[in-house]
Enzyme design. Structure first.
Site, PDB file in Angstrom:
ATOM      1  N   HIS A 172       2.839  -9.068  -7.789  1.00  0.00           N
ATOM      2  CA  HIS A 172       2.274 -10.088  -6.909  1.00  0.00           C
ATOM      3  C   HIS A 172       0.750  -9.988  -6.841  1.00  0.00           C
ATOM      4  O   HIS A 172       0.215  -8.882  -6.731  1.00  0.00           O
ATOM      5  CB  HIS A 172       2.855  -9.956  -5.498  1.00  0.00           C
ATOM      6  N   ASP A 215       2.409  -3.354  -6.487  1.00  0.00           N
ATOM      7  CA  ASP A 215       3.661  -3.501  -7.230  1.00  0.00           C
ATOM      8  C   ASP A 215       3.439  -4.027  -8.639  1.00  0.00           C
ATOM      9  O   ASP A 215       4.346  -4.021  -9.472  1.00  0.00           O
ATOM     10  CB  ASP A 215       4.656  -4.377  -6.480  1.00  0.00           C
ATOM     11  N   SER A 231       8.394 -15.828  -3.981  1.00  0.00           N
ATOM     12  CA  SER A 231       7.432 -15.000  -3.241  1.00  0.00           C
ATOM     13  C   SER A 231       5.988 -15.314  -3.610  1.00  0.00           C
ATOM     14  O   SER A 231       5.080 -15.138  -2.797  1.00  0.00           O
ATOM     15  CB  SER A 231       7.711 -13.517  -3.489  1.00  0.00           C
TER      16      SER A 231
END
Length: 221
Positions: A194, A191, A30
């Protein structure tokens, strides 16, 4: 005869143009894919802009057209990357950025398995004659010192073994902020895992010089 010479010149120009193109695939998770970010603000598109802005910083990249392929898959582990390596390394790919292992580490997976998967990727790149930049990951201390030592050693060991370029950490551009959570928060998504667009900008600035080295190596420099 004039048309013949024009045709020869055209072919020569086309050959020169082809020789100045370098295609880099970024194989990752990601962090590479650009999770939670606008399409133009992820790692790969920002890296493309950085390379264009720093074309004059390296003789190897001067006049070179670099094409980037986003081969990041959100949630991917080293096992997923190893499974995708063969079809990521298509004939037009000249170089590979490998930025995998974060999800293995977050799940507490066996470092020996992660090492084997990353080695499989490096072997595939070696067989394809593709230059590699291996980007390291560091495990947190909560898994214990033995786990951390074994996991952290994977990347420098494999880079040395396979002659790959090595960047110590994907998050090198944010390292100076690790001890200041409030400051670090300005560069992370909610979060806490990231980076946001500003964080990616710092990450790209730190990794960019290594990518310039990768371009040079892909050209045989």
């Amino acid at each position: 005869m004039r048309k013949f010479f024009l045709g020869v010149i055209f072919c020569l120009c086309a050959s020169v143009a082809a020789a100045t193109e370098v295609t880099i695939a970024a194989l990752g998770d990601s962090l590479t894919q650009g999770y939670g970010l606008p399409a133009d603000q992820g790692f790969v598109p920002q890296l493309g802009v950085w390379l264009a802005d720093h074309e004059g910083d390296s003789g190897a990249i001067s006049g070179v057209e670099v094409a980037l392929i986003n081969a990041g898959v959100s949630g991917d582990t080293t096992a997923g990357g190893a499974a995708r390596a063969a079809w990521t390394l298509t004939p037009e790919v000249d170089a590979l950025i490998v930025a995998l292992g974060g999800n293995d580490m977050l799940r507490g997976l066996d470092p020996g398995v992660a090492r084997a998967n990353l080695e499989a990727i490096l072997q595939a790149a070696q067989q394809a004659g593709v230059a590699v930049l291996l980007v390291g990951m560091q495990a947190p201390g909560n898994y214990g010192p033995a786990y951390k030592a074994e996991f952290d050693a994977i990347y420098p060991d494999l880079a040395a073994q396979y002659g790959a370029l090595y960047a110590e950490s994907f998050f090198a551009g944010l390292e100076g902020l690790r001890d200041d959570p409030a400051a670090l928060g300005h560069y992370m998504q909610t979060d806490g895992i990231h980076p946001n667009a500003k964080g990616v900008t710092r990450i790209v600035a730190a990794l960019g010089p290594k990518v310039l080295d990768l371009v040079a190596r892909a050209q045989g420099g």
